[in-house]
Every structure is written in structure tokens, then in C-alpha cells.
Write an enzyme that holds these catalytic residues in place. Structure first.
Site, PDB file in Angstrom:
ATOM      1  N   GLU A  17       0.827  -1.218   0.000  1.00 58.23           N
ATOM      2  CA  GLU A  17       0.000   0.000   0.000  1.00 58.23           C
ATOM      3  C   GLU A  17       0.857   1.262   0.000  1.00 58.23           C
ATOM      4  OE1 GLU A  17      -2.126   1.782  -1.255  1.00 58.23           O
ATOM      5  OE2 GLU A  17      -3.888   0.804  -0.382  1.00 58.23           O
ATOM      6  N   GLY A  76      -5.213  -1.958  -4.121  1.00 58.84           N
ATOM      7  CA  GLY A  76      -6.033  -2.006  -2.915  1.00 58.84           C
ATOM      8  C   GLY A  76      -7.199  -1.046  -2.956  1.00 58.84           C
ATOM      9  N   ASP A  77      -6.985   0.095  -3.651  1.00 61.20           N
ATOM     10  CA  ASP A  77      -8.034   1.118  -3.759  1.00 61.20           C
ATOM     11  C   ASP A  77      -8.812   0.995  -5.059  1.00 61.20           C
ATOM     12  OD1 ASP A  77      -6.106   1.850  -5.547  1.00 61.20           O
ATOM     13  OD2 ASP A  77      -5.645   3.795  -4.622  1.00 61.20           O
ATOM     14  N   PHE A 118     -11.458   1.829 -27.633  1.00 62.74           N
ATOM     15  CA  PHE A 118     -12.315   0.756 -28.157  1.00 62.74           C
ATOM     16  C   PHE A 118     -12.965   1.075 -29.495  1.00 62.74           C
ATOM     17  CE2 PHE A 118     -12.396   0.304 -23.426  1.00 62.74           C
ATOM     18  CZ  PHE A 118     -11.349  -0.600 -23.399  1.00 62.74           C
ATOM     19  N   HIS A 159     -19.042  -4.217 -36.394  1.00 65.69           N
ATOM     20  CA  HIS A 159     -19.560  -3.029 -37.080  1.00 65.69           C
ATOM     21  C   HIS A 159     -20.832  -2.564 -36.376  1.00 65.69           C
ATOM     22  CE1 HIS A 159     -22.814  -4.970 -39.590  1.00 65.69           C
ATOM     23  NE2 HIS A 159     -22.049  -6.035 -39.412  1.00 65.69           N
ATOM     24  N   ASP A 193     -22.783  -9.208 -36.081  1.00 67.41           N
ATOM     25  CA  ASP A 193     -21.921  -8.039 -36.309  1.00 67.41           C
ATOM     26  C   ASP A 193     -20.437  -8.346 -36.087  1.00 67.41           C
ATOM     27  OD1 ASP A 193     -24.257  -6.651 -36.750  1.00 67.41           O
ATOM     28  OD2 ASP A 193     -24.165  -5.465 -34.902  1.00 67.41           O
TER      29      ASP A 193
HETATM   30  O1  AHR Z   1      -8.892   0.870 -26.854  1.00 68.68           O
HETATM   31  C1  AHR Z   1      -8.622   0.826 -25.452  1.00 68.68           C
HETATM   32  C2  AHR Z   1      -7.419   1.625 -25.060  1.00 68.68           C
HETATM   33  O2  AHR Z   1      -7.636   2.984 -25.383  1.00 68.68           O
HETATM   34  C3  AHR Z   1      -6.145   1.306 -25.760  1.00 68.68           C
HETATM   35  O3  AHR Z   1      -5.500   0.164 -25.240  1.00 68.68           O
HETATM   36  C4  AHR Z   1      -5.334   2.545 -25.523  1.00 68.68           C
HETATM   37  O4  AHR Z   1      -4.415   2.785 -26.573  1.00 68.68           O
HETATM   38  C5  AHR Z   1      -6.373   3.652 -25.454  1.00 68.68           C
HETATM   39  O5  AHR Z   1      -6.204   4.377 -24.290  1.00 68.68           O
HETATM   40  O1  AHR Z   2       0.721   0.503  -3.266  1.00 67.48           O
HETATM   41  C1  AHR Z   2       0.410   0.767  -4.609  1.00 67.48           C
HETATM   42  C2  AHR Z   2      -1.029   1.213  -4.772  1.00 67.48           C
HETATM   43  O2  AHR Z   2      -1.217   2.468  -4.183  1.00 67.48           O
HETATM   44  C3  AHR Z   2      -2.079   0.390  -4.119  1.00 67.48           C
HETATM   45  O3  AHR Z   2      -2.374  -0.824  -4.779  1.00 67.48           O
HETATM   46  C4  AHR Z   2      -3.247   1.304  -4.180  1.00 67.48           C
HETATM   47  O4  AHR Z   2      -4.186   1.042  -3.178  1.00 67.48           O
HETATM   48  C5  AHR Z   2      -2.624   2.683  -4.025  1.00 67.48           C
HETATM   49  O5  AHR Z   2      -3.056   3.521  -5.056  1.00 67.48           O
END
Ligand code: AHR
Ligand code: AHR
Length: 481
Positions: A204, A279-280, A402, A446, A471
Site C-alpha cells: 500500500e 487495494g483502492d 475501443f 460493425h 456483427d
Molecule cells: O482501446 C482501449 C485503449 O484505449 C487502448 O488500449 C489505448 O491505446 C487507449 O487508451
Molecule cells: O501501493 C500501490 C497502490 O497504491 C495500491 O495498490 C493502491 O491502493 C494505491 O493507489
């Protein structure tokens, strides 16, 4: 004996045991995971083929035939009910409705164990699992151990592809409130030697690679396809260990006292379990999980060494990521829509926009070229493919937010991943459905004649479940140009 039998013999029993690939106790024959299919919303449970055995992937394949499936529950095999399910919003929201995280595709991470097919959990950015109502996991400064088997080639620098102990309220409640395995090449906190990825401990507000809160040269970059990652911690001691999960033994990357930074000694573990997120509920990371456990007590190195031997004996190996009509690298192809009333339309581009256009043998040369694509070996994974524009060499179909775009290959790992696709037999029974490697819930689709990387029934309008199978199914032919 399975990994949890070995931990029990060592006096540090599993209190959570998760795997979509196999039973982790030799006597376990209960549920491994649950999948939900998009066609009718129903679920089924995948169990081992026999007690202690590999998952019955054929059950999933037949249940999910002609539709898409998500992994909805990863069951706890320890008997404590510490199952993992779709993570709720925390300090950060996930991309699904109400801020929940995405669920993983059930087919994004196929492997074999001793020659038998099974599926891992492919975590794309936005995907996460959690249990905030745990029983029996370590809290406070109590000792615990954990290991996970991961894909050493699937990672990024986002926060945080974790498996292990985290906050019960999905918020960052301060230093020392987590103790989880981290895998990736994030350098915002700690790092090891080389350019990564590394096995670190997420404690953390910090990813720790060893004694120093910053770089520890003794923690190596991982180069194995399958990796065993170990983290354990008790009062003023902790360790990081790692190995090739397919051969050899564990090395100790760090073993010693707790970080000197305030808040990590004693620890303030809360005992929730996370997979694929911080964790968050930080949700920017990616990685693949095959199996992992958490124990009560600090496992001995010898116990972990015997678990590593069991993992090696399980014989993890890669298998095909594609199915359906074969593609020939170097050939020019065109891709025709199969949705009724759209069957004269082909995937084409107008500048950087990828779309469908009506194309025929009497179309202009320019349009024929816009609707022709050179099949290339997948830029991010050689088991899949990338599609280079016929008329704009060096530019490839990639997803971005996407949407599908035609962009020049900028040489980055992210571009390569955005431009790698794994075709499978068409979901509507015709041609091929072209799945994103990096977001395997998403396919070339599409929608209003635009092209998207769409997930079946997801939150965007182009994800609409209606007409999804049609599609996303394309008949591949020799290119117009
Ligand atoms: O298309 C999803 C994500 O969008 C891609 O991985 C990244 O290039 C963009 O932020
Ligand atoms: O410790 C790295 C990250 O810091 C934890 O996974 C997250 O809870 C916080 O943003």
C-alpha cells in the site's frame, strides 16, 4: 499432494485457494470457477476432471459455444468461502455500470496442464476481482504467505496487477494496509534490475522490490512465459521469491526486515483479497492469473520449494489462441460483414477511421485498396495477427478507446498490443470473429457502419447485445487488392 496439501504439511495451511486451471488439494473435486454466457445470461460451474485434477475445460467450451462467456466467480477451494467475484468501486471506479470492474473473458488465457486444456484469468485494464468479506486471512501484523502462477509476458506499468491481501473497504487506508503479490513494470515506487517486469510486494502506497523503497538490483526482470511469484510477510520480516513455473526452483529475491518507511512495521493488514487491481481499486493494470493461494502463518522456504515442484509437475504449456479459417501471413485479405442486409460491406478505412463500405469487383482501385489488409504476425503475440493497410504501409488496425483506427505503428508496446487480434471461428457460424488479444472480451464489430472493439452487452452503445454475433462475424476472402 497439491499445493495446499503441502502448505498444510508445513504447518501453514491455505486460507484461500484460487485457480481456474486445476484443483489445489489432491482431494478437491468441488467447483473451480463459474462462467456466465451472454446468449441467455445463465451460468455454469467448472470443476476438475477428477479429484485433484485439471479443470474440465470441455464443459466451458460446450456451454459457451456460439456465444461469449465471462468468469463470474473464482471459488475458494480452502473451504472458507473466500471466493473472488466482480470487484466493486473503491477509491477508483471500474468501467462497468455502477463503477464495478469488468469481468474477465473465459477464453482469453488458454493453456494446457499435462496436455489437458484449461483457461486462466486474462486481466485487461479495467478488470478486477475481490472479496471484502473474508474469513481466516491474515490481519494486523499476523504472518501469511502467498504464491501465484502468472503469465510473465502479459503485464504493463499501470497500477496494479496484484493478488493478495488488501483493504476491506476498497480504499487506500494507509501504508501497511496491504500485502499482495504485484507483477509488472511499474516504476512509480520500487523496481528491480533491468527494464522489468518484476515481482514486487504491494504493501500500500508502495510497490516494494526489496530492502530499499526504491530500486533493488537483486530483484531480476522476469523473462519466463510462466512465472511462480511468492510473497510472504510476518512481524518485521518478509520475502519475495520467484521461479520459472515450468521448470527449476525458486530463487529468493529478498528476505529480511520490513521497510524503514513509516507505516510498514508493524503491518496493518486488513485481510480482503484482490486479483488484478490495487487495494483502492486502481484498475489500469493487466496480467494473467492461473492459480494462487494465501496461507495462515509464514511458510518455510522448504514448503514453498515443494509447492514449486508441484507447479512444475503440473506442466503448464501454451496452446493455440486462434481457431476457425486459417490466415496466411503476408497474404492480402478482405473481410465481409455477415449481418443480414450488410453482406455487401467490407472492413475498409477512410483516413484513420476504420469502417465498412460497399465494395465489389467493379469498385475503384482506391476503394479496393482501402478494403484490403495484409496479414502480419501479431505485433504483440506471434500466436495471433495484425492487419496492415494495403494502401498505407506501416499502418495497422488498432483499437483506441475501443474504436478501431488505422494508425502508423509507433513501435510502442501499447500500440503492438492494441493492434494484435486472435481470430476464432465466427460466433454466428460464418467466417471468423476477430478478438482483441489485449481485451479478449472484445471483437471487431460493425455498428452504424463504424468499426469497434466491442464487448457483448457492455456499457457502450456499440456493445449492444442485439445482433452481436452477426456483427462480429466476418467472411475472410482474398483481398480486393
Ligand atoms: O482501446 C482501449 C485503449 O484505449 C487502448 O488500449 C489505448 O491505446 C487507449 O487508451
Ligand atoms: O501501493 C500501490 C497502490 O497504491 C495500491 O495498490 C493502491 O491502493 C494505491 O493507489
Amino acid at each position: 499432494a497439491g499445493p495446499c496439501d503441502l502448505y498444510s504439511s508445513g504447518g501453514t495451511p491455505c486460507v484461500a485457494a484460487h485457480s481456474t486451471t486445476r484443483a489445489l488439494y489432491s482431494a478437491y473435486s468441488g467447483p473451480l470457477y463459474q462462467v456466465q454466457r451472454a446468449s441467455d445470461g445463465t451460468t455454469t460451474t467448472i470443476a476438475p476432471l477428477s479429484a485433484g485434477g485439471v479443470a474440465n475445460a470441455a464443459t466451458q467450451d460446450s456451454f459457451c459455444a456460439s456465444t461469449t462467456c465471462l468468469i463470474t466467480i473464482i471459488y475458494d477451494q480452502s473451504g472458507r468461502g473466500n471466493h473472488l467475484t466482480q470487484a466493486p468501486p473503491g477509491g477508483f471506479p471500474g468501467p462497468e455500470s455502477n463503477g464495478y470492474d469488468n469481468l474477465a473473458s473465459a477464453t482469453g488465457a488458454p493453456v494446457t496442464l499435462n496436455g489437458q486444456k484449461a483457461y486462466g484469468v486474462f486481466i485487461s485494464p479495467g478488470t478486477g476481482y475481490r472479496n471484502n468479506a473474508v474469513r481466516g486471512t491474515a490481519t494486523g501484523d499476523a504472518a501469511e504467505g502467498m504464491y501465484a502462477v502468472l503469465d510473465g509476458t502479459h503485464y504493463n506499468g499501470g497500477c496494479c496487477f496484484d493478488y493478495g491481501n488488501a483493504e476491506t473497504n476498497s480504499l487506500d487506508t494507509g501504508n501497511g494496509h496491504m500485502e499482495a503479490i504485484y507483477f509488472g513494470d511499474n516504476t512509480g515506487w520500487g523496481s528491480g534490475s533491468g527494464s522489468g517486469p518484476w515481482i514486487m510486494a504491494d504493501l500500500e502506497n508502495g510497490l516494494f522490490s526489496g530492502a530499499s523503497a526504491r530500486q533493488n538490483a537483486g530483484n531480476p526482470s522476469i523473462i519466463d512465459r510462466f512465472v511462480t511469484a511468492v510473497v510472504k510477510g510476518g512481524p518485521n520480516q518478509w520475502a519475495i521469491r520467484g521461479a520459472n513455473a515450468a521448470s527449476g526452483s525458486l530463487s529468493t529475491f529478498y528476505s529480511g526486515v520490513r521497510p524503514s518507511v513509516s507505516g510498514y512495521n508493524p503491518m496493518h493488514k486488513e485481510g480482503a483479497i484482490i486479483l488484478g487491481i490495487g487495494g483502492d481499486n486502481s484498475v489500469s493494470a493487466q496480467g494473467t492469473f492461473y492459480e494462487g493461494v494465501m496461507t495462515a502463518g509464514y511458510p518455510s522456504d522448504a514448503t514453498e520449494d515443494s509447492v514449486q515442484a508441484d507447479i512444475v509437475a503440473a506442466k503448464y504449456a501454451i496452446t493455440s489462441l486462434t481457431s476457425g479459417p486459417a490466415l496466411t501471413v503476408g497474404s492480402s485479405i478482405s473481410l465481409r460483414a455477415t449481418t443480414p442486409s450488410f453482406t455487401t460491406r467490407y472492413i475498409a478505412h477512410t483516413g484513420s477511421a476504420v469502417n465498412t463500405q460497399v465494395v465489389s469487383s467493379s469498385s475503384t482501385t482506391a476503394l479496393k485498396q482501402q478494403a484490403s489488409w495484409i496479414v502480419r504476425t501479431g505485433l504483440a503475440n506471434s500466436a495471433c495477427f495484425s492487419f496492415e493497410s494495403k494502401d498505407t504501409p506501416g499502418s495497422y488496425i488498432r483499437h483506441y478507446n475501443f474504436e478501431l483506427l488505422l494508425n502508423a505503428n509507433d513501435g510502442t508496446k501499447l500500440f503492438h498490443e492494441d493492434a494484435t487480434f486472435c481470430p476464432q471461428a465466427g460466433l454466428n457460424g460464418q467466417g471468423s470473429s476477430i478478438r482483441s488479444w489485449s481485451y479478449p472480451t472484445r471483437y471487431f464489430r460493425h455498428y452504424n457502419n463504424g468499426l469497434y472493439a466491442a464487448s457483448n452487452g457492455g456499457v457502450d452503445t456499440f456493445d449492444a447485445a442485439a445482433s452481436f454475433n452477426d456483427d462480429v462475424s466476418w467472411v475472410v476472402s482474398t483481398g480486393f487488392a
